[in-house]
Design a protein around this motif. Structure first.
Motif, PDB file in Angstrom:
ATOM      1  N   UNK A  18       0.950  -1.292  -0.070  1.00  0.00           N
ATOM      2  CA  UNK A  18      -0.009   0.186  -0.209  1.00  0.00           C
ATOM      3  C   UNK A  18       0.962   1.176   0.089  1.00  0.00           C
ATOM      4  N   UNK A  19       0.427   2.420  -0.859  1.00  0.00           N
ATOM      5  CA  UNK A  19       1.019   3.444  -0.698  1.00  0.00           C
ATOM      6  C   UNK A  19       0.049   4.756  -0.747  1.00  0.00           C
ATOM      7  N   UNK A  20       0.674   5.828  -0.318  1.00  0.00           N
ATOM      8  CA  UNK A  20      -0.171   6.990  -0.209  1.00  0.00           C
ATOM      9  C   UNK A  20       0.627   8.270  -0.674  1.00  0.00           C
ATOM     10  N   UNK A  21       0.148   9.040  -1.265  1.00  0.00           N
ATOM     11  CA  UNK A  21       0.993  10.273  -1.736  1.00  0.00           C
ATOM     12  C   UNK A  21      -0.193  11.470  -1.341  1.00  0.00           C
ATOM     13  N   UNK A  22       0.809  12.723  -0.848  1.00  0.00           N
ATOM     14  CA  UNK A  22      -0.178  13.899  -0.424  1.00  0.00           C
ATOM     15  C   UNK A  22      -1.260  14.097  -1.357  1.00  0.00           C
ATOM     16  N   UNK A  23      -2.328  14.704  -1.143  1.00  0.00           N
ATOM     17  CA  UNK A  23      -3.411  14.796  -1.899  1.00  0.00           C
ATOM     18  C   UNK A  23      -3.316  16.005  -3.225  1.00  0.00           C
ATOM     19  N   UNK A  24      -2.201  16.896  -3.102  1.00  0.00           N
ATOM     20  CA  UNK A  24      -2.222  17.940  -4.136  1.00  0.00           C
ATOM     21  C   UNK A  24      -1.088  17.751  -4.984  1.00  0.00           C
ATOM     22  N   UNK A  25      -1.666  17.306  -6.402  1.00  0.00           N
ATOM     23  CA  UNK A  25      -0.402  17.159  -7.189  1.00  0.00           C
ATOM     24  C   UNK A  25      -0.374  18.665  -8.169  1.00  0.00           C
ATOM     25  N   UNK A  26       0.904  18.643  -8.117  1.00  0.00           N
ATOM     26  CA  UNK A  26       1.232  20.107  -9.188  1.00  0.00           C
ATOM     27  C   UNK A  26       1.995  19.471  -9.983  1.00  0.00           C
ATOM     28  N   UNK A  27       2.109  20.533 -11.054  1.00  0.00           N
ATOM     29  CA  UNK A  27       3.044  20.212 -11.989  1.00  0.00           C
ATOM     30  C   UNK A  27       4.287  21.465 -11.632  1.00  0.00           C
ATOM     31  N   UNK A  28       5.484  20.934 -12.319  1.00  0.00           N
ATOM     32  CA  UNK A  28       6.674  21.707 -11.931  1.00  0.00           C
ATOM     33  C   UNK A  28       6.693  22.989 -12.206  1.00  0.00           C
ATOM     34  N   UNK A  29       5.869  23.182 -13.741  1.00  0.00           N
ATOM     35  CA  UNK A  29       5.729  24.512 -14.068  1.00  0.00           C
ATOM     36  C   UNK A  29       5.101  25.406 -13.358  1.00  0.00           C
ATOM     37  N   UNK A  30       3.862  24.962 -12.692  1.00  0.00           N
ATOM     38  CA  UNK A  30       3.053  25.409 -11.481  1.00  0.00           C
ATOM     39  C   UNK A  30       3.851  25.973 -10.333  1.00  0.00           C
ATOM     40  N   UNK A  31       4.711  25.007  -9.871  1.00  0.00           N
ATOM     41  CA  UNK A  31       5.530  25.117  -8.857  1.00  0.00           C
ATOM     42  C   UNK A  31       6.468  26.338  -9.197  1.00  0.00           C
TER      43      UNK A  31
END
Length: 179
Positions: A18-31
């Motif tokens: 089982x894995x989990x990732x933080x809920x917010x996915x952002x593109x590097x361009x957005x970052x």
């Protein structure tokens, strides 16, 4: 009984992951475009250029973050340049890491196809936060596991986390054979 005779026969088997990732996915361009705005450091234009160059060089297309603009407003020290923010960051992680652990555990339990009551050991690995009692203890509570479940907590293993966790799991499998 001789400890060698107590070991499991054959190879240890991964029954589920089982894995989990933080809920917010952002593109590097957005970052790149928003990091300096959110941290109120837009005036650091040379640093912005350097940051953009580093981000582009990694070829990473997206990242998962827990931090949202709302969270940063609730904890302004996290986004303030040179402000003491470790306590604020740890406060967030102490609450959120076990929740992500629950998400990962439930996915693994579903894949495994057995009931939670059959769990005898729990290995919790995270690169975020360190507290006592740890995220493993909180996860036991969140899942409704018996407090007698054997737990191991691994903090800050970095890139070694997966391999360390698997090695530990194999060791536990050999040390505690199934009935």
């Amino acid at each position: 009984m001789d400890p060698v005779q107590q070991r499991s026969k054959g190879f240890a088997t991964v029954l589920a992951v089982g894995t989990a990732v933080p809920p917010q996915k952002i593109t590097v361009d957005y970052m790149i475009d928003n990091y300096f705005r959110v941290t109120n450091t837009e005036h650091l234009t040379e640093l912005q250029k350097k940051f953009a160059k580093i981000c582009k060089a990694t070829t990473i297309q997206s990242k998962y973050l827990y931090a949202t603009e709302e969270l940063l407003k609730e904890h302004p020290n996290i986004a303030a340049c040179m402000a003491p923010s470790l306590d604020d960051r740890l406060d967030v992680l102490v609450e959120e890491v076990p929740k992500m652990g629950k998400e990962a555990a439930l996915a693994a339990i579903k894949e495994w196809g057995q009931t939670i009551s059959k769990i005898t050991h729990l290995i919790f690995t995270t690169n975020s936060g360190a507290d006592c009692p740890g995220a493993d203890s909180r996860l036991v509570h969140l899942l409704g596991l018996s407090p007698n479940v054997n737990r191991v907590m691994l903090y800050y293993q970095g890139c070694h986390a997966g391999a360390s966790t698997l090695r530990l799991g194999v060791g536990l499998d050999r040390a505690y054979p199934r009935a």
